[in-house]
Design a protein around this motif. Structure first.
Motif, PDB file in Angstrom:
ATOM      1  N   THR A 137      37.990  66.178  19.842  1.00  0.00           N
ATOM      2  CA  THR A 137      37.496  65.063  19.036  1.00  0.00           C
ATOM      3  C   THR A 137      38.682  64.234  18.546  1.00  0.00           C
ATOM      4  O   THR A 137      39.658  64.788  18.021  1.00  0.00           O
ATOM      5  CB  THR A 137      36.600  65.640  17.909  1.00  0.00           C
ATOM      6  OG1 THR A 137      35.723  64.648  17.437  1.00  0.00           O
ATOM      7  CG2 THR A 137      37.371  66.224  16.749  1.00  0.00           C
ATOM      8  N   GLN A 150      39.672  71.970  16.687  1.00  0.00           N
ATOM      9  CA  GLN A 150      40.829  72.302  15.856  1.00  0.00           C
ATOM     10  C   GLN A 150      41.986  72.803  16.722  1.00  0.00           C
ATOM     11  O   GLN A 150      43.143  72.538  16.411  1.00  0.00           O
ATOM     12  CB  GLN A 150      40.451  73.388  14.835  1.00  0.00           C
ATOM     13  CG  GLN A 150      39.316  73.002  13.893  1.00  0.00           C
ATOM     14  CD  GLN A 150      39.710  71.991  12.832  1.00  0.00           C
ATOM     15  OE1 GLN A 150      40.900  71.782  12.549  1.00  0.00           O
ATOM     16  NE2 GLN A 150      38.726  71.337  12.240  1.00  0.00           N
ATOM     17  N   HIS A 163      39.382  61.934  16.208  1.00  0.00           N
ATOM     18  CA  HIS A 163      39.807  61.632  14.834  1.00  0.00           C
ATOM     19  C   HIS A 163      40.630  62.748  14.203  1.00  0.00           C
ATOM     20  O   HIS A 163      41.320  62.526  13.219  1.00  0.00           O
ATOM     21  CB  HIS A 163      38.594  61.298  13.953  1.00  0.00           C
ATOM     22  CG  HIS A 163      37.630  62.421  13.786  1.00  0.00           C
ATOM     23  ND1 HIS A 163      37.623  63.230  12.683  1.00  0.00           N
ATOM     24  CD2 HIS A 163      36.643  62.883  14.590  1.00  0.00           C
ATOM     25  CE1 HIS A 163      36.663  64.140  12.808  1.00  0.00           C
ATOM     26  NE2 HIS A 163      36.056  63.945  13.959  1.00  0.00           N
ATOM     27  N   LYS A 164      40.565  63.953  14.790  1.00  0.00           N
ATOM     28  CA  LYS A 164      41.413  65.038  14.276  1.00  0.00           C
ATOM     29  C   LYS A 164      42.762  65.057  15.000  1.00  0.00           C
ATOM     30  O   LYS A 164      43.683  65.747  14.593  1.00  0.00           O
ATOM     31  CB  LYS A 164      40.722  66.388  14.464  1.00  0.00           C
ATOM     32  CG  LYS A 164      39.423  66.528  13.676  1.00  0.00           C
ATOM     33  CD  LYS A 164      38.851  67.916  13.838  1.00  0.00           C
ATOM     34  CE  LYS A 164      37.364  67.985  13.624  1.00  0.00           C
ATOM     35  NZ  LYS A 164      36.939  67.899  12.245  1.00  0.00           N
ATOM     36  N   ASP A 176      35.227  75.307  21.877  1.00  0.00           N
ATOM     37  CA  ASP A 176      35.261  74.185  20.940  1.00  0.00           C
ATOM     38  C   ASP A 176      36.721  73.996  20.538  1.00  0.00           C
ATOM     39  O   ASP A 176      37.275  74.774  19.765  1.00  0.00           O
ATOM     40  CB  ASP A 176      34.380  74.525  19.727  1.00  0.00           C
ATOM     41  CG  ASP A 176      34.450  73.461  18.636  1.00  0.00           C
ATOM     42  OD1 ASP A 176      35.309  72.570  18.720  1.00  0.00           O
ATOM     43  OD2 ASP A 176      33.637  73.544  17.696  1.00  0.00           O
ATOM     44  N   VAL A 226      40.026  77.538  17.434  1.00  0.00           N
ATOM     45  CA  VAL A 226      40.594  77.785  16.100  1.00  0.00           C
ATOM     46  C   VAL A 226      39.488  77.540  15.076  1.00  0.00           C
ATOM     47  O   VAL A 226      38.791  76.521  15.146  1.00  0.00           O
ATOM     48  CB  VAL A 226      41.780  76.831  15.830  1.00  0.00           C
ATOM     49  CG1 VAL A 226      42.223  76.917  14.379  1.00  0.00           C
ATOM     50  CG2 VAL A 226      42.965  77.143  16.747  1.00  0.00           C
ATOM     51  N   GLY A 252      41.979  68.981   8.603  1.00  0.00           N
ATOM     52  CA  GLY A 252      40.949  69.680   9.361  1.00  0.00           C
ATOM     53  C   GLY A 252      39.691  68.842   9.491  1.00  0.00           C
ATOM     54  O   GLY A 252      38.925  68.988  10.443  1.00  0.00           O
ATOM     55  N   GLY A 297      33.202  62.403  20.705  1.00  0.00           N
ATOM     56  CA  GLY A 297      33.769  63.529  19.969  1.00  0.00           C
ATOM     57  C   GLY A 297      33.103  64.834  20.365  1.00  0.00           C
ATOM     58  O   GLY A 297      32.239  64.881  21.248  1.00  0.00           O
TER      59      GLY A 297
END
Ligand code: PMP
Length: 408
Positions: free
Chosen positions: A222, A202, A224-225, A199, A172, A29, A92
């Motif tokens: 974003t 997630q 990096h997730k 958003d 989420v 996360g 991001g």
């Protein structure tokens, strides 16, 4: 057939040890790990194809520009955006939401206008709106979650008044794993002429996203997730909203012409992309999204749903653990506290000794922590490469922490 062991072989870091134990990485996360194809793409870009983009009339610049620009199309495909020109590339979600706050909302909203937020927003989807509250008297209206951590779309719609100018809501929850019915919110909000920002930091990680079907105006992701590099990301901006938005940052590439007295701007989306971007990061993100799409977002979602069900069953079997948020159909993100006075940081330290990486703290969600009445939680968040055996490793490590701290 989803072969998780084969998938794990793609992620070199998953084979290392931590504190003498095999790594059990449950902090997805916060940031997910990267498959070898992404690492290789980064290395290849710097080794063989690097140059600044958009400016050059030389071979390498054109090559880098083509590679970089092709990611716009990949992201559009990943998000179901009708047109790749509706994708603004950035660093991001934080940058994406700030762009909307400064570029779209700030020039349009006046004192007394309202923005509706859910209580489970991440600070990245709160603080930019606080700027508008502080600077121009915009009113933030908060919608609570119910006891299970679910957000009733009707409660969001009921909060709309004639002064409502935007709904900003997560897809989420990064703390509870709650999946918000954003489509219902968008449909009803649009009937009332209210745009919706989602958003997707997630959400896009755990399930297929189709912004057209969802009907949102803005959808931020974003990198990096999403198993891509940090410093990469994007925001989908519906064409009509794009036309209403002012540039947020000024600099190179976002202009058409600059004189001493005047400036004219490039066409969207370039108008919103000032300065040298994260070239290689974005190229890496494109490879990461292709990797996910090759696995199949439905397959990833199904694998994670199995993990979520198993983790829920095992965690709720520990009567000294309180899991925060048990909304139906939640994503594989579990925040919990332990009975007694053991602090989330102490628990995560014990887990770390066993090689189990979780996050402890407020998770950048102050209003949600207040709503839950807790100061901090531990969070285990699962990704496409996690296994049931790793759920068991988490439970074993928690039992050790419970033995050490008892009900003290
Ligand atoms: N929103 C949510 C729901 C998040 O989980 C995060 C990352 N923790 C963000 C926004 C911010 O993302 P970034 O820091 O990558 O901009």
């Amino acid at each position: 057939m989803y072969d998780v062991e084969k998938i794990r072989a793609d992620f070199p870091i998953l084979h290392r040890q931590v504190n003498g134990k095999p790594l059990v990485y449950l902090d997805n996360g916060a940031s997910a790990q990267k498959p070898q194809v992404v690492i290789d793409a980064i290395s290849h870009a710097y080794s063989h194809e690097y140059s600044n983009v958009h400016r050059g009339l030389h071979y390498l610049s054109n090559l880098a520009t083509d590679k970089y620009e092709s990611v716009r199309g990949t992201i559009a495909r990943f998000l179901g955006a009708p047109d790749e020109d509706e994708i603004v590339l950035n660093s991001g979600t934080t940058e994406g939401i700030n762009m909307v706050a400064y570029g779209w909302a700030m020039p349009r909203l006046q004192a007394g206008d309202e923005i509706i937020l859910s209580v489970m927003e991440h600070h990245a989807n709160i603080v930019p709106w606080h700027f508008l509250r502080e600077r121009q008297g915009v009113v933030l209206k908060w919608v609570e979650t119910d006891d299970s951590g679910a957000l009733d779309p009707q409660a969001v719609i009921d909060a709309i008044t004639p002064r409502t100018k935007l709904i900003a809501v997560t897809h989420v929850s990064n703390v509870l794993g709650t999946v918000v019915d954003v489509k219902s919110i968008c449909t009803a909000a649009h009937d009332r002429g209210v745009p919706v920002l989602v958003d997707g930091s997630q959400g896009a990680v755990h399930m297929p996203v189709d912004v057209k079907d969802m009907g949102c105006d803005f959808y931020a992701i974003t990198g990096h997730k999403l198993y891509g590099p940090s410093g990469s990301g994007a925001i989908y901006v519906r064409k009509e909203r794009m036309a209403e938005m002012r540039p947020f940052m000024g600099g190179g590439d976002m202009i058409r012409e600059v004189t001493r007295d005047t400036v004219t701007y490039n066409d969207p989306p370039m108008k919103f992309e000032a300065g040298t971007p994260g070239i290689v990061q974005t190229i890496g993100l494109g490879v990461a999204l292709d990797y996910m799409m090759d696995l199949g977002m439905q397959n990833i979602a199904a694998h994670e749903a199995d993990l979520a069900a198993y983790a829920e069953q095992r965690l709720t079997g520990l009567n000294w653990i309180s899991v925060q948020g048990q909304a139906a159909g939640k994503a594989a993100i579990f925040s919990f506290t332990m009975q007694g006075s053991a602090h989330a940081h102490d628990i995560s330290t014990i887990l770390d000794k066993k090689g189990v990486a979780v996050r402890a703290g407020q998770h950048c969600a102050g209003p949600l922590m207040d709503h839950l009445g807790v100061s901090a939680t531990c969070r285990a968040s699962f990704g496409l490469y996690n296994t049931r055996a790793e759920v068991d490793a988490l439970i074993d490590a928690l039992e050790l922490a419970h033995d050490l701290f008892g009900d003290a």
